[in-house]
Write a protein that holds these residues in place. Structure first.
Motif, PDB file in Angstrom:
ATOM      1  N   SER A 173       0.809  -1.368  -0.135  1.00 20.96           N
ATOM      2  CA  SER A 173      -0.031   0.016  -0.171  1.00 20.96           C
ATOM      3  C   SER A 173       0.889   1.120   0.075  1.00 20.96           C
ATOM      4  O   SER A 173       1.800   1.347   0.762  1.00 20.96           O
ATOM      5  CB  SER A 173      -1.016   0.047   1.292  1.00 20.96           C
TER       6      SER A 173
ATOM      7  N   SER B 124      -0.599   1.623   4.736  1.00 21.25           N
ATOM      8  CA  SER B 124      -1.406   1.235   5.832  1.00 21.25           C
ATOM      9  C   SER B 124      -1.086  -0.117   6.677  1.00 21.25           C
ATOM     10  O   SER B 124      -1.784  -0.512   7.588  1.00 21.25           O
ATOM     11  CB  SER B 124      -2.991   0.872   5.192  1.00 21.25           C
TER      12      SER B 124
ATOM     13  N   GLY C  65      -4.041  -7.135   0.091  1.00 25.31           N
ATOM     14  CA  GLY C  65      -4.592  -5.824  -0.186  1.00 25.31           C
ATOM     15  C   GLY C  65      -5.105  -5.805  -1.510  1.00 25.31           C
ATOM     16  O   GLY C  65      -6.264  -5.066  -1.722  1.00 25.31           O
TER      17      GLY C  65
ATOM     18  N   ASN D   4      -6.700   0.907  -4.206  1.00 26.52           N
ATOM     19  CA  ASN D   4      -5.426   0.550  -3.967  1.00 26.52           C
ATOM     20  C   ASN D   4      -4.416   1.351  -4.612  1.00 26.52           C
ATOM     21  O   ASN D   4      -3.153   1.397  -4.148  1.00 26.52           O
ATOM     22  CB  ASN D   4      -5.090  -0.737  -4.738  1.00 26.52           C
TER      23      ASN D   4
ATOM     24  N   HIS E 180      -6.456   0.916   6.924  1.00 25.94           N
ATOM     25  CA  HIS E 180      -6.656   0.876   5.281  1.00 25.94           C
ATOM     26  C   HIS E 180      -7.565   2.321   5.114  1.00 25.94           C
ATOM     27  O   HIS E 180      -7.790   3.166   5.776  1.00 25.94           O
ATOM     28  CB  HIS E 180      -7.377  -0.242   5.248  1.00 25.94           C
TER      29      HIS E 180
END
Length: 450
Positions: free
Chosen positions: A76, A80, A140, A407, A444
């Protein structure tokens, strides 16, 4: 409860995996993530060996009121996967992949990377849509939707998710699928890591043998013509083709690269690619019949670990001649030092044939996504690199949607988070209220409970 050496020791005694504290050997490596701009110091890092470690870590964090960050691949861009003064639950030690070639399914643990996954499934000539950088974690990417080279033929990664084992905010292990905890299963497919820690993913696989893959690079003075061609050609392309167009400043000089992956019959693919290969006077053409894993590794050397990253992205609303001219003019006016990238990613196909409310990922009608990306090594150059990225995005913004692929989202404020989840945001809030009303999983792109 106060976190002290006694209860930390008790946690360590319960784990099969590793426990890292500040100043301990391995701690600094354990807190590093893909983006070197992220420099956070968690109070504890639990590198889990199995699901019982995940459950123990969640209970410990709840008891001690430590914030929880969850690490899969650590890719990420906003970082995160790690937090200051909290507990990082690190799944990177959980990488088992089991493949059922008869059912064409695979189950992979939450710390698996797409490189791990592709190696396991390609032994049987199978694959599913996955990340285009092998070190990206499956977790993710899938939870945020999952753009990848097979997305036009087989849908997003989340569209191929069959079931998931999830540790919820209260430390309970549940299974989510079309037949069990259906509401949670819906939210996991595009809602990010807001509802729990996914310890294993079960995917639908597809036959994927050798593909036509590689790139054609045009000199910068042919970029306008090539992008106009690319826009029309990619929009009308068959589902088997994904082609991304990238203005890039690299150590070898600036240019426009069109990177392709055709996952159908090779002779049919050669006909589809022929107009591209006859276009202009390219500096390089590497397109060939290659293993799928070769195409999946095209960007491995471009994105090594330890680099600083700034990304900004949205879906394309207007891919017009004016948009092309504006973006190319900006890029060529003062070509930035390596690595500067403006990429048009190829969507459409099967993605758009799934309803926007069928999964939490709602941006189904976009044909292209635009990503502005800057990568550099010297931290003293961060300000200048970020400024270029913001200026470039500002030039392109009139031609973009408000929505963004979650994302690719940085630290851009609550309005952009809402735009990332799009039309399904309020339904996701209701799901958050049910599964995580205390907002335990908040590092997130956070869907805040009501």
């Amino acid at each position: 409860m106060i976190v002290n050496s006694s209860n930390i020791r008790q946690l360590g005694d319960r784990l099969q995996g590793q426990l890292f504290q500040p100043e301990a050997e391995g701690y600094d490596d354990a807190r590093k993530v893909f983006n070197a701009m992220i420099d956070r110091r968690p109070a504890l890092i639990v590198r889990c060996a199995d699901v019982t470690d995940v459950i123990a870590a969640v209970h410990f964090a709840r008891e001690t009121e430590l914030p929880i960050a969850v690490r899969g691949g650590g890719h990420s861009v906003v970082g995160s996967a790690v937090c200051d003064e909290g507990l990082v639950i690190d799944l990177s030690g959980m990488k088992d992949v089991s493949v059922d070639p008869d059912k064409r399914t695979a189950r992979a643990e939450g710390g698996t990377t797409w490189g791990d996954f592709d190696r396991a499934t390609q032994r049987y000539g199978l694959a599913t849509t996955g990340g285009i950088v092998p070190s990206t974690g499956i977790g993710g990417l899938t939870l945020g939707g999952g753009i990848g080279r097979l997305n036009r033929k087989y849908g997003l990664a989340c569209d191929n998710l069959l079931s998931a084992d999830v540790v919820t905010a209260d430390g309970t292990l549940v299974t989510a699928s079309a037949d069990e905890n259906e509401d949670l299963f819906w939210g996991l497919r595009g809602g990010g890591g807001n509802f729990g820690i996914v310890t294993s993913f079960e995917y639908q696989l597809h036959p994927v043998g050798p593909v036509l893959g590689g790139e054609i690079i045009f000199p910068l003075d042919q970029a306008r013509t090539a992008l106009r061609f690319y826009r029309d050609w990619s929009t009308d392309a068959p589902d088997e083709l994904r082609a991304d167009a990238t203005l890039a400043s690299t150590p070898d000089g600036p240019g426009l690269a069109i990177e392709v992956c055709y996952c159908g019959a090779i002779d049919a693919g050669e006909k589809v690619l022929l107009p591209l290969r006859k276009l202009g006077s390219p500096m390089l053409d590497t397109i060939d019949c290659v293993p799928y894993e070769t195409v999946q590794n095209l960007l491995t050397d471009i994105f090594p670990p330890g680099m600083h990253h700034y990304w900004k992205s949205s879906f394309v609303r207007e891919f017009s001649d004016d948009a092309i001219d504006t973006i190319v003019d900006f890029f060529t006016a003062a070509v930035p030092p390596p690595l500067a990238v403006i990429t048009f990613e190829h969507l459409g196909g099967v993605i758009g044939r799934i309803g926007e409310q069928d999964t939490a990922f709602s941006h189904r009608q976009a044909q292209h996504s635009l990503l502005v990306l800057r990568t550099w090594q010297d931290p003293e150059k961060s300000e200048a690199n970020i400024a270029w990225g913001r200026q470039c995005y500002g030039i392109a913004e009139p031609f973009l949607e408000s929505g963004v692929y979650v994302n690719y989202l940085g630290d851009e404020g609550e309005a952009r988070v809402r735009a990332a989840y799009g039309a399904n945001y309020e339904r996701l809030v209701a799901l958050k209220n049910k599964y995580d009303p205390a907002n335990v999983f908040r590092f997130h792109q956070n869907i805040k409970p009501a």
